[in-house]
Design an enzyme around this catalytic site. Structure first.
Site, PDB file in Angstrom:
ATOM      1  N   ASP A   9       0.863  -1.177   0.000  1.00 47.78           N
ATOM      2  CA  ASP A   9       0.000   0.000   0.000  1.00 47.78           C
ATOM      3  C   ASP A   9       0.905   1.234   0.000  1.00 47.78           C
ATOM      4  OD1 ASP A   9      -2.416   1.631   0.596  1.00 47.78           O
ATOM      5  OD2 ASP A   9      -1.352   1.926   2.494  1.00 47.78           O
ATOM      6  N   ALA A  10       0.382   2.347  -0.482  1.00 47.76           N
ATOM      7  CA  ALA A  10       1.208   3.561  -0.561  1.00 47.76           C
ATOM      8  C   ALA A  10       1.023   4.481   0.637  1.00 47.76           C
ATOM      9  CB  ALA A  10       0.902   4.318  -1.853  1.00 47.76           C
ATOM     10  N   TYR A  11      -0.211   4.953   0.844  1.00 49.57           N
ATOM     11  CA  TYR A  11      -0.457   6.044   1.788  1.00 49.57           C
ATOM     12  C   TYR A  11      -0.569   5.527   3.220  1.00 49.57           C
ATOM     13  CZ  TYR A  11      -1.171   8.606  -2.487  1.00 49.57           C
ATOM     14  OH  TYR A  11      -0.984   9.172  -3.721  1.00 49.57           O
ATOM     15  N   ARG A  40      -7.362  12.856   6.888  1.00 52.42           N
ATOM     16  CA  ARG A  40      -7.150  11.439   6.583  1.00 52.42           C
ATOM     17  C   ARG A  40      -8.410  10.616   6.847  1.00 52.42           C
ATOM     18  NH1 ARG A  40      -5.027   7.600   3.408  1.00 52.42           N
ATOM     19  NH2 ARG A  40      -4.259   5.786   4.566  1.00 52.42           N
ATOM     20  N   SER A 116      -2.605   0.735  -4.789  1.00 53.74           N
ATOM     21  CA  SER A 116      -3.037   1.918  -4.053  1.00 53.74           C
ATOM     22  C   SER A 116      -4.337   2.507  -4.573  1.00 53.74           C
ATOM     23  CB  SER A 116      -1.940   2.991  -4.142  1.00 53.74           C
ATOM     24  OG  SER A 116      -2.349   4.202  -3.559  1.00 53.74           O
ATOM     25  N   ASN A 117      -5.037   3.211  -3.678  1.00 50.70           N
ATOM     26  CA  ASN A 117      -6.187   4.021  -4.059  1.00 50.70           C
ATOM     27  C   ASN A 117      -5.780   5.249  -4.863  1.00 50.70           C
ATOM     28  OD1 ASN A 117      -8.212   2.460  -2.852  1.00 50.70           O
ATOM     29  ND2 ASN A 117      -8.162   3.605  -0.930  1.00 50.70           N
TER      30      ASN A 117
END
Length: 219
Positions: A9-11, A40, A116-117
């Site tokens: 995942d990125a964030y 967030r 990722s989203n």
């Protein structure tokens, strides 16, 4: 079993989602931490609602909408700062251990991917800003299918693009809900519990829990 693929995942996992507000904390003042946390929270809530409602919008739009809510709810920010915060979100700081961990995995021959989203443009900007260009074999965005995590189709995207069965994917996320979705799908999951949160979703438990990504490079 196929050789494992390391998917991240990125964030919140690779990139510090609070680093955008941190850059302007002095200008924002006492509400900076509250603004960042609410930004967030609303960003994630909006992705879940849009996925369930079938009303997808790209992550940059969702992120801007969430920021607008957070700014209003916390009393506002100085003129011009909204645009700078959104620019900063495209250039989030990587967590300290991330470059070294990814470099060690890549040197050992591992295949690396992001799932990722984020939009492709957002992810490309973050990767460049973090000095991670040429690190990943694939950078996968939910924009390819038009629905957000934890929909099973997102995790299937990684299998399809990496030509890897689910049980050969080693998935890493700091988001416990993301781990739940990926574990239910069939990935081998490591929850990067950076802030010592209590566990939840006991029927969709991670295979491993770590506090940073540092142990990942050791196997």
């Amino acid at each position: 079993m196929s050789d494992p693929a390391y998917v991240f995942d990125a964030y919140g996992t690779l990139f510090d989602v609070h680093s955008a507000v941190a850059r302007y904390a002095d200008a924002i003042g006492d509400t900076a931490d509250a603004l960042s946390a609410l930004w967030r929270d609303k960003q994630l809530q909006y992705t879940w609602i849009r996925a369930l409602a079938g009303r997808h919008l790209p992550f940059d739009v969702v992120t801007a909408d969430a920021l607008d809510f957070a700014i209003t709810a916390t009393g506002g920010v100085p003129d011009g700062l909204r645009a700078r915060l959104l620019e900063a979100y495209d250039q989030l700081s990587a967590y300290d251990e991330v470059p070294g961990v990814l470099a060690r995995l890549k040197a050992g021959g591992a295949r690396l991917a992001i799932l990722s989203n984020g939009t492709p443009q957002m992810l490309a900007s973050a990767i460049v800003a973090a000095g991670l260009t040429d690190t990943f074999d694939a950078v996968l965005s939910v924009e390819e299918i038009g629905i957000y995590k934890p929909d099973a189709r997102v995790y299937q995207l990684a299998c399809d693009r990496l030509e890897t069965p689910a049980d050969a994917v080693r998935f890493h996320s700091s988001n416990r809900w993301d781990i739940a979705g990926a574990q239910a799908f069939g990935f081998t999951c490591t929850w990067v519990n950076r802030f010592g949160a209590p566990d939840e979703f006991g029927d969709m438990a991670p295979t491993r829990v770590v506090s940073t990504l540092a142990p990942i490079a050791d196997g």
